[in-house]
Scaffold this active site. Structure first.
Site, PDB file in Angstrom:
ATOM      1  CG  HIS A  11      41.068  33.981  37.408  1.00 47.36           C
ATOM      2  ND1 HIS A  11      42.418  34.225  37.241  1.00 47.36           N
ATOM      3  CD2 HIS A  11      40.741  34.495  38.618  1.00 47.36           C
ATOM      4  CE1 HIS A  11      42.881  34.858  38.296  1.00 47.36           C
ATOM      5  NE2 HIS A  11      41.885  35.038  39.148  1.00 47.36           N
ATOM      6  CD  GLU A  95      39.624  37.390  44.360  1.00 49.58           C
ATOM      7  OE1 GLU A  95      38.750  37.041  45.182  1.00 49.58           O
ATOM      8  OE2 GLU A  95      40.599  36.670  44.062  1.00 49.58           O
TER       9      GLU A  95
END
Length: 199
Positions: A11, A95
């Site tokens: 990202h 994550e």
């Protein structure tokens, strides 16, 4: 049968990335640089797909459920002239969870819990933050995701999941991957020949 090729994008930058705060499972939005990085990664991906003779309309796209990964995916797909929301979500790509350390800088985490912080410095792959998860646990879920791939795939996720995938595929060791910098705005290609980064 050759192993699936994974076109992997971390990202774009967030405000917490910019100041070194641990995000983990927190939903922090992309900042202005992060938007530009995502669009750039989409442009890089377009060139790679053309180079590799892949049809962007036929490849599966999958993202972490966290907002920063989803926003990046939608900007990447926009750069490819694809419908922005037409992709899958897979929780196994989220994550690494930092538990009580989320929102802290590393210096703040060290000050709060110096003994555990020290143990994690020695064995980052296996020692988790308080209430968080270890990289070994992330590696297990990312490995499970990879084993289920039916073919070449575009994935947008995180630095931690990239490190775990690199170890799962045998391209890095837990020791070499633990502090490996995963660049934002780049496309990492994982295939039978190894891993390459494209910026």
């Amino acid at each position: 049968m050759p192993a699936p090729v994974v076109y992997y994008i971390r990202h774009g930058e967030t405000a917490w990335n910019a100041i070194g705060r641990l995000q983990g499972t927190q939903d922090i939005a992309l900042n202005e640089l992060g938007h530009r990085q995502a669009i750039h990664a989409g442009d890089v991906l377009a060139g790679l797909l053309t180079r590799d003779g892949r049809d962007r309309h036929l490849l599966p796209f999958v993202a972490s459920p966290l907002g920063r990964a989803r926003a990046t995916m939608e900007l990447v797909r926009g750069a490819l002239d694809l419908p922005p929301q037409d992709y899958a979500i897979d929780d196994r790509l989220r994550e690494i969870a930092y538990g009580a350390w989320e929102g802290s800088t590393l210096a703040e985490a060290q000050a709060r819990d110096p003994e555990l912080y020290g143990r994690r410095l020695v064995d980052k792959w296996n020692v988790a933050a308080p209430g968080g998860e270890s990289y070994a646990a992330v590696q297990a879920r990312v490995s499970d995701w990879y084993r289920g791939l039916a073919g070449d795939t575009v994935a947008v996720a995180h630095g931690g999941t990239a490190r775990a995938l690199m170890v799962s595929l045998g391209f890095e060791t837990p020791q070499s991957a633990a502090d490996l910098f995963i660049e934002q705005g780049a496309v990492y290609v994982f295939n039978d020949g190894g891993q390459t980064k494209h910026v």
